[in-house]
Every structure is written in structure tokens, then in C-alpha cells.
Write an enzyme that holds these catalytic residues in place. Structure first.
Site, PDB file in Angstrom:
ATOM      1  N   GLY A  42      62.375  34.339   5.688  1.00  4.96           N
ATOM      2  CA  GLY A  42      63.720  34.023   6.155  1.00  4.96           C
ATOM      3  C   GLY A  42      63.979  32.544   6.372  1.00  4.96           C
ATOM      4  O   GLY A  42      63.299  31.677   5.800  1.00  4.96           O
ATOM      5  N   CYS A  44      63.511  30.667   9.084  1.00  3.06           N
ATOM      6  CA  CYS A  44      62.458  29.946   9.800  1.00  3.06           C
ATOM      7  C   CYS A  44      61.427  29.374   8.838  1.00  3.06           C
ATOM      8  O   CYS A  44      61.122  28.191   8.869  1.00  3.06           O
ATOM      9  CB  CYS A  44      61.785  30.892  10.790  1.00  3.06           C
ATOM     10  SG  CYS A  44      60.306  30.206  11.516  1.00  3.06           S
ATOM     11  N   LYS A  53      59.470  21.100  10.684  1.00  2.02           N
ATOM     12  CA  LYS A  53      58.306  20.575  11.422  1.00  2.02           C
ATOM     13  C   LYS A  53      57.341  19.868  10.487  1.00  2.02           C
ATOM     14  O   LYS A  53      56.647  18.928  10.881  1.00  2.02           O
ATOM     15  CB  LYS A  53      57.596  21.696  12.184  1.00  2.02           C
ATOM     16  CG  LYS A  53      58.073  21.827  13.600  1.00  2.02           C
ATOM     17  CD  LYS A  53      59.220  22.777  13.819  1.00  2.02           C
ATOM     18  CE  LYS A  53      60.566  22.179  13.986  1.00  2.02           C
ATOM     19  NZ  LYS A  53      61.637  23.113  14.250  1.00  2.02           N
ATOM     20  N   ILE A 184      68.831  21.083  16.170  1.00  2.00           N
ATOM     21  CA  ILE A 184      68.633  20.755  14.755  1.00  2.00           C
ATOM     22  C   ILE A 184      68.990  19.296  14.502  1.00  2.00           C
ATOM     23  O   ILE A 184      68.230  18.555  13.866  1.00  2.00           O
ATOM     24  CB  ILE A 184      69.483  21.686  13.845  1.00  2.00           C
ATOM     25  CG1 ILE A 184      68.978  23.127  13.980  1.00  2.00           C
ATOM     26  CG2 ILE A 184      69.446  21.216  12.396  1.00  2.00           C
ATOM     27  CD1 ILE A 184      69.663  24.134  13.076  1.00  2.00           C
ATOM     28  N   ARG A 269      74.681  27.647  14.281  1.00  2.00           N
ATOM     29  CA  ARG A 269      74.510  28.634  13.217  1.00  2.00           C
ATOM     30  C   ARG A 269      75.329  29.871  13.578  1.00  2.00           C
ATOM     31  O   ARG A 269      75.493  30.185  14.745  1.00  2.00           O
ATOM     32  CB  ARG A 269      73.034  29.011  13.068  1.00  2.00           C
ATOM     33  CG  ARG A 269      72.140  27.828  12.722  1.00  2.00           C
ATOM     34  CD  ARG A 269      70.690  28.257  12.566  1.00  2.00           C
ATOM     35  NE  ARG A 269      70.510  29.254  11.538  1.00  2.00           N
ATOM     36  CZ  ARG A 269      70.336  28.978  10.238  1.00  2.00           C
ATOM     37  NH1 ARG A 269      70.288  27.730   9.820  1.00  2.00           N
ATOM     38  NH2 ARG A 269      70.195  29.959   9.365  1.00  2.00           N
ATOM     39  N   HIS A 446      40.222  17.242  32.410  1.00  2.00           N
ATOM     40  CA  HIS A 446      40.487  15.806  32.542  1.00  2.00           C
ATOM     41  C   HIS A 446      39.652  15.038  31.516  1.00  2.00           C
ATOM     42  O   HIS A 446      38.472  15.321  31.401  1.00  2.00           O
ATOM     43  CB  HIS A 446      40.110  15.321  33.940  1.00  2.00           C
ATOM     44  CG  HIS A 446      40.279  13.831  34.092  1.00  2.00           C
ATOM     45  ND1 HIS A 446      41.512  13.243  34.207  1.00  2.00           N
ATOM     46  CD2 HIS A 446      39.370  12.826  34.110  1.00  2.00           C
ATOM     47  CE1 HIS A 446      41.355  11.928  34.325  1.00  2.00           C
ATOM     48  NE2 HIS A 446      40.061  11.649  34.263  1.00  2.00           N
TER      49      HIS A 446
HETATM   50  P1  NAI Z   1      73.288  23.817  18.704  1.00  2.00           P
HETATM   51  O1  NAI Z   1      74.310  24.791  19.138  1.00  2.00           O
HETATM   52  O2  NAI Z   1      72.001  23.707  19.411  1.00  2.00           O
HETATM   53  O3  NAI Z   1      73.921  22.351  18.700  1.00  2.00           O
HETATM   54  C1  NAI Z   1      75.109  22.045  18.006  1.00  2.00           C
HETATM   55  C2  NAI Z   1      75.687  20.773  18.604  1.00  2.00           C
HETATM   56  O4  NAI Z   1      76.795  20.392  17.809  1.00  2.00           O
HETATM   57  C3  NAI Z   1      76.165  20.942  20.023  1.00  2.00           C
HETATM   58  O5  NAI Z   1      75.661  19.888  20.795  1.00  2.00           O
HETATM   59  C4  NAI Z   1      77.687  20.882  19.868  1.00  2.00           C
HETATM   60  O6  NAI Z   1      78.325  20.341  20.999  1.00  2.00           O
HETATM   61  C5  NAI Z   1      77.855  19.983  18.665  1.00  2.00           C
HETATM   62  N1  NAI Z   1      79.076  20.158  17.905  1.00  2.00           N
HETATM   63  C6  NAI Z   1      79.665  21.312  17.550  1.00  2.00           C
HETATM   64  N2  NAI Z   1      80.764  21.065  16.802  1.00  2.00           N
HETATM   65  C7  NAI Z   1      80.850  19.714  16.677  1.00  2.00           C
HETATM   66  C8  NAI Z   1      81.756  18.840  16.015  1.00  2.00           C
HETATM   67  N3  NAI Z   1      82.775  19.313  15.294  1.00  2.00           N
HETATM   68  N4  NAI Z   1      81.551  17.493  16.102  1.00  2.00           N
HETATM   69  C9  NAI Z   1      80.486  17.010  16.806  1.00  2.00           C
HETATM   70  N5  NAI Z   1      79.608  17.790  17.458  1.00  2.00           N
HETATM   71  C10 NAI Z   1      79.782  19.132  17.383  1.00  2.00           C
HETATM   72  O7  NAI Z   1      73.078  24.120  17.148  1.00  2.00           O
HETATM   73  P2  NAI Z   1      72.017  23.563  16.114  1.00  2.00           P
HETATM   74  O8  NAI Z   1      71.387  22.310  16.564  1.00  2.00           O
HETATM   75  O9  NAI Z   1      72.738  23.548  14.805  1.00  2.00           O
HETATM   76  O10 NAI Z   1      70.930  24.692  16.120  1.00  2.00           O
HETATM   77  C11 NAI Z   1      71.280  26.044  15.827  1.00  2.00           C
HETATM   78  C12 NAI Z   1      70.362  27.002  16.530  1.00  2.00           C
HETATM   79  O11 NAI Z   1      69.066  26.912  16.040  1.00  2.00           O
HETATM   80  C13 NAI Z   1      70.331  26.722  18.013  1.00  2.00           C
HETATM   81  O12 NAI Z   1      70.652  27.877  18.719  1.00  2.00           O
HETATM   82  C14 NAI Z   1      68.931  26.306  18.288  1.00  2.00           C
HETATM   83  O13 NAI Z   1      68.448  26.852  19.498  1.00  2.00           O
HETATM   84  C15 NAI Z   1      68.153  26.833  17.111  1.00  2.00           C
HETATM   85  N6  NAI Z   1      67.110  25.879  16.781  1.00  2.00           N
HETATM   86  C16 NAI Z   1      66.024  25.769  17.568  1.00  2.00           C
HETATM   87  C17 NAI Z   1      65.068  24.827  17.281  1.00  2.00           C
HETATM   88  C18 NAI Z   1      63.890  24.723  18.115  1.00  2.00           C
HETATM   89  O14 NAI Z   1      63.743  25.496  19.022  1.00  2.00           O
HETATM   90  N7  NAI Z   1      63.023  23.766  17.846  1.00  2.00           N
HETATM   91  C19 NAI Z   1      65.190  23.907  16.171  1.00  2.00           C
HETATM   92  C20 NAI Z   1      66.354  24.096  15.451  1.00  2.00           C
HETATM   93  C21 NAI Z   1      67.259  25.037  15.763  1.00  2.00           C
END
Ligand code: NAI
Length: 467
Positions: A42, A44, A53, A184, A269, A446
Site C-alpha cells: 500500500g 506506506c 524514511k 508529511i 490525505r 549510561h
Molecule cells: P496533516 O493534516 O498532518 O498536515 C497538513 C497541513 O497542511 C496542516 O498543517 C494544515 O494546516 C495545512 N494546510 C491545509 N490546507 C492548506 C492550504 N491550503 N495552505 C497551506 N496549508 C494548508 O497532513 P499531511 O502532512 O499531509 O499528512 C497526512 C497524514 O499522514 C497525517 O494524518 C499524518 O499523521 C500521516 N503521516 C504520518 C507520518 C508519520 O507519522 N511520520 C508521516 C507522514 C504522514
């Protein structure tokens, strides 16, 4: 009409949630079919966590090389061949895909390549290159995942990319705008900045990583500043004008245009129920098109579950795994405990890394807790000094007892070197509902980075070694 094949369980979607459910159910003795329209693993594995990563690790090597002199190592040649990094990433992904395919055979899961569509009576029609097959399951788990959201005026193509496209690049864009400073966005900004891109993050809200504890977010912002990443908050993008050079000018309300070679749209997403059929079933979608489920991941249709990014829970692969186990235990009648989503582990792999479990300080106070908080910086940790990675801190939030002492550990929040690997102790403390006094008795090796968690908890007892 082809013959109907019977299974105990049919899983639609072969991402972490889907393959997790298929393998876990098979190991419990069920006869399982796993339907995937593209590649097992998928988002991930193929277009998300794993490739991202892998690039972040290339960025980490680039940082090491840049700082090699501090360690007494003279590096005579520098330069980044991103095509090599791209091939390395792809070899990792391909190897893991092969491993998963091997597991389908080892666990005797029937793997079907095609689009699975659910109808009445848990009938799944699979349409693939080899024609149509009809399956019927005692149970069905929907795990069709999610796709990147886009915004009007930034349709994908040319320099406009989502995480899907940027992970396929084989050159490093010299100038890049990242729209959306969430998980992301911050991971890509961090990686490409370390690889030499000039990066600007445009975040609509007043701060990047809006869901993060303010003390942690401040460390990330400061570290990003040191790298030269420009962060513009409260930014409203108003489309872009492609340039003859192949780049584009991004228009931001009230600001000067930003000319770049690549734009990464990372504004969240959305769930992907689009190809699931669902006609003649009681499976309901919410107004944001998530599949509606109860705390056991059951949909409105008897015997049909939905898990992973398809439902409105944290969009994390490991949450998908947990939901897979929950759904399979429930259909087996094992009376499982629902997932407490407020205590799942979170991990963001930008540099510096971020990881946490449980509420942050603000959330704990908003939930009505009287809290005691301790924060300790990595700057004071010997291993961090040895690594040359001193930016960051550990923050522990505990319930305040009636006598003013610190009681149950509510939240553990970390930013700094390898904190995604260090969170597990904190995660256990939060989810075991351990107290400060209990955890303070445990010994950390440690010198180690994880000592900082131990010391932060120790300081909450009112005594400490440092600080
Ligand atoms: P996100 O919802 O975490 O962040 C999207 C950001 O875009 C928010 O800060 C929002 O305020 C901003 N935004 C939205 N519309 C906008 C606009 N028109 N102009 C400017 N800023 C805007 O979504 P993201 O980063 O795309 O990740 C998606 C999902 O994938 C999340 O739920 C996340 O938890 C998950 N994910 C987790 C990771 C991890 O745990 N390492 C890594 C990547 C993704």
C-alpha cells in the site's frame, strides 16, 4: 457468472492495515483472501513511510558528511547522486514487497490482484487483468486506505507534486515550496533541505505542526531555521504560474511570488472508498467520506469491518495494524478492548525527530487535569554531545496528586536525536498508566539518549541528578 469462492475472511486493500488483518487472521487459522488492485504494501511501503524514511536517511548521511570534519574525518569528495538514493530506496521497497508476497504464500493467504467491490451478503467481486472473480466471505474487512488531498489551482503535473510524485524524483529540485506544514510537509522539507534544496514551507495556520506540543514545535522551527528552511505561516496560496524554465511562480496572498522548481502539496490525505462499490450494503460514509464504524471497527453491515486510513482515526500505519488485530479478534468473538486513540504513539521523522504518546501539556490541562510538567534538554545528555546532536528535549506531563506530588504519567513528548526509537519506554509508561514513582525506579543504560527520559521522570519525584 464465475463460481463463487468461499472464505472465512476477505480483506480488500493490501496496505499495512489490510495485510496486517490478512496475516493475523491466517495465523489464527482462518481461510483468508486478500484483494489488492496495485502492489502489496500500500501507501506506506510503496508511496509513503518507507520511501520517505529512506530519503531522510540519505539526508542524514549528507549531514554526517558535512560535519565529518568535526569528528576529525577529512572528506575529500562531496556531491549527491540522487539517482543512486532513488535506486537504493526502490531496492528496499522491492525487497519488502517480495517479503510480503512470500508471507502470503507461507500463511496460505489467497492473494488476488484486482479491484475488489463489496455487494450484499458479503459478496466481493474482484475485477482484474485476468477477468472477474466472485468471492463470498463470512466476514469482510475494508482497508482501501487514502490518497493525497490536493487544493484548487495546484493540480498535479509538471512541478506540482504530492508525496506520490516527489518520492519518484531522481534529481533534487534547487528550489522548493512545500504547501502544508504537517507531518508529511515537514519530513520532505527537512530531507530536501539537508540535500541542498532551498525550501519554503507555506502553512495556512498560525504555526507548523499544529497538532504538536508548543515546546516541541518551537525546537523544530528553530532547527529548521538553522538549516535555512523558510517558514511562512498564515499563508494563503492563490495558484501558480508555470515558467518556461519548467519551474513555476507560486502566488501567496499579501506576499511576493515565490519562484521554485518544485511544489509539494502536503495538505492532508483523504479516505479512498471510491472503488469499494458498497451498493446494496448498510456500509455508511461520513460527510468527509470516511467509512463509519463503531469502536470495534464494525460498519453498519453485519460482518463487515473497516480499518486503517479509510476510517476517521489517526492516519498511521501502526494504528492500522492495531485496528487489524482489533477487528480480527472481534470477529473471532474474543471480546477485545477498543483502541484508546488518545494514547497511540506518534512519530515524525524530520530532523530533529519528533515522537510522543498521550496528551500534550495544553491538551492535558484542557481535559481538566491538574498537571506537573518536567522538561530536560538533550544539550545536557552525554550521548547527544557525543553524537553532535544536541537540539531537542524530553517533556513529561504527569497528574498532580492532592499533596502536590507528581502521580500518573499522562504524556511523554520528545524531540531530538532518534526519539522515534526512544519513545517506547514513554509509550509503555503512558499506556500502563504508570506513576512517576514507579518509572523513576527503572534504570536506563549510561551513556544513552534514553537516559534523558529516565532523568526527566526522576526530576518529577522532586529529586534529581541534573537540573
Ligand atoms: P496533516 O493534516 O498532518 O498536515 C497538513 C497541513 O497542511 C496542516 O498543517 C494544515 O494546516 C495545512 N494546510 C491545509 N490546507 C492548506 C492550504 N491550503 N495552505 C497551506 N496549508 C494548508 O497532513 P499531511 O502532512 O499531509 O499528512 C497526512 C497524514 O499522514 C497525517 O494524518 C499524518 O499523521 C500521516 N503521516 C504520518 C507520518 C508519520 O507519522 N511520520 C508521516 C507522514 C504522514
Amino acid at each position: 457468472m464465475p463460481d463463487t469462492q468461499q472464505f472465512d475472511l476477505i480483506v480488500i486493500g493490501g496496505g499495512p492495515a489490510g495485510y496486517g488483518a490478512a496475516f493475523y487472521a491466517a495465523s489464527a487459522g482462518l481461510q483468508v483472501a486478500l484483494v489488492e488492485r496495485d502492489i502489496i504494501g500500500g501507501t506506506c511501503l510503496n508511496r509513503g513511510c518507507i520511501p520517505a524514511k529512506a530519503f531522510l536517511e540519505t539526508a542524514s548521511v549528507a549531514r554526517h558528511v558535512q560535519h565529518a570534519k568535526d569528528f576529525g574525518i577529512e572528506v575529500t569528495q562531496t556531491g549527491i547522486e540522487f539517482g543512486v538514493a532513488q535506486n537504493r530506496k526502490q531496492r528496499i521497497v522491492d525487497g519488502l514487497v517480495k517479503g510480503l508476497m512470500g508471507l502470503t504464500r507461507a500463511k496460505k493467504v489467497t492473494y488476488l490482484l484486482g479491484v475488489g467491490s463489496l455487494g450484499a451478503n458479503r459478496t466481493v467481486t474482484v475485477t482484474g487483468a485476468e477477468g472477474v472473480q466472485v468471492l463470498q466471505g463470512r466476514y469482510v474487512i475494508l482497508a482501501a486506505g487514502s490518497v493525497p488531498r490536493t487544493i484548487p489551482g495546484f493540480e498535479v503535473g509538471g512541478p506540482i507534486m504530492t508525496s506520490d510524485e516527489i518520492l519518484m524524483l531522481d534529481t533534487i529540485p534547487a528550489r522548493m515550496v512545500v504547501i502544508g506544514g504537517g507531518a508529511i510537509g515537514c519530513e520532505f522539507a527537512s530531507a530536501f533541505s539537508d540535500l541542498g534544496s532551498q525550501v519554503t514551507i507555506l502553512e495556512g495556520l498560525p504555526k507548523v505542526l499544529p497538532g504538536l506540543d508548543t515546546d516541541l514545535a518551537n525546537v523544530v522551527v528553530k532547527s529548521f531555521g538553522k538549516k535555512g528552511i523558510k517558514i511562512l505561516t498564515g499563508a494563503k496560496v492563490n495558484g501558480h504560474t508555470p515558467q518556461p524554465t519548467g519551474g513555476t511562480r507560486v502566488h501567496v496572498e499579501g506576499m511576493e511570488d515565490i519562484e521554485v522548481d518544485a511544489v509539494v502539496v502536503s495538505v492532508g490525505r483523504r479516505p479512498f472508498p471510491d472503488l469499494l462499490g458498497l451498493e446494496g450494503t448498510q456500509v455508511q460514509l461520513t460527510d468527509r467520506r470516511f467509512v463509519q464504524v463503531d469502536p470495534y471497527c464494525r460498519t453498519g453491515e453485519a460482518g463487515v469491518y473497516a480499518i486503517g486510513d479509510l476510517i476517521n482515526t489517526p492516519q498511521l500505519a501502526h494504528v492500522g495494524y492495531a485496528e487489524a488485530v482489533l477487528a480480527v479478534k472481534d470477529l473471532l468473538g474474543e471480546d477485545p478492548k477498543p483502541i484508546d486513540y488518545s494514547r497511540v504513539p506518534w512519530a515524525i521523522y524530520c530532523h530533529p525527530e519528533v515522537a510522543w504518546a498521550g496528551p500534550d501539556e495544553e491538551q492535558a490541562r484542557a481535559a481538566g487535569f491538574d498537571v506537573v510538567v518536567a522538561k530536560h534538554p538533550f544539550r545536557a545528555n552525554s550521548r547527544a554531545q557525543i553524537l553532535g546532536e544536541i537540539d531537542g528535549l524530553v517533556k513529561v506531563i504527569a497528574k498532580k496528586n492532592a499533596d502536590g506530588t507528581a502521580g500518573q504519567i499522562l504524556g511523554v513528548h520528545m524531540v531530538g536525536p532518534w526519539v522515534t526509537e526512544q519513545l517506547s519506554g514513554g509509550y509503555l509508561a503512558v499506556n500502563w498508566e504508570a506513576t512517576v514513582a514507579e518509572v523513576a525506579e527503572f534504570i536506563q543504560p549510561h551513556p544513552s539518549l534514553s537516559e534523558l527520559f529516565g532523568e526527566t521522570v526522576l526530576s518529577l519525584t522532586g529529586r534529581s541528578f541534573n537540573g
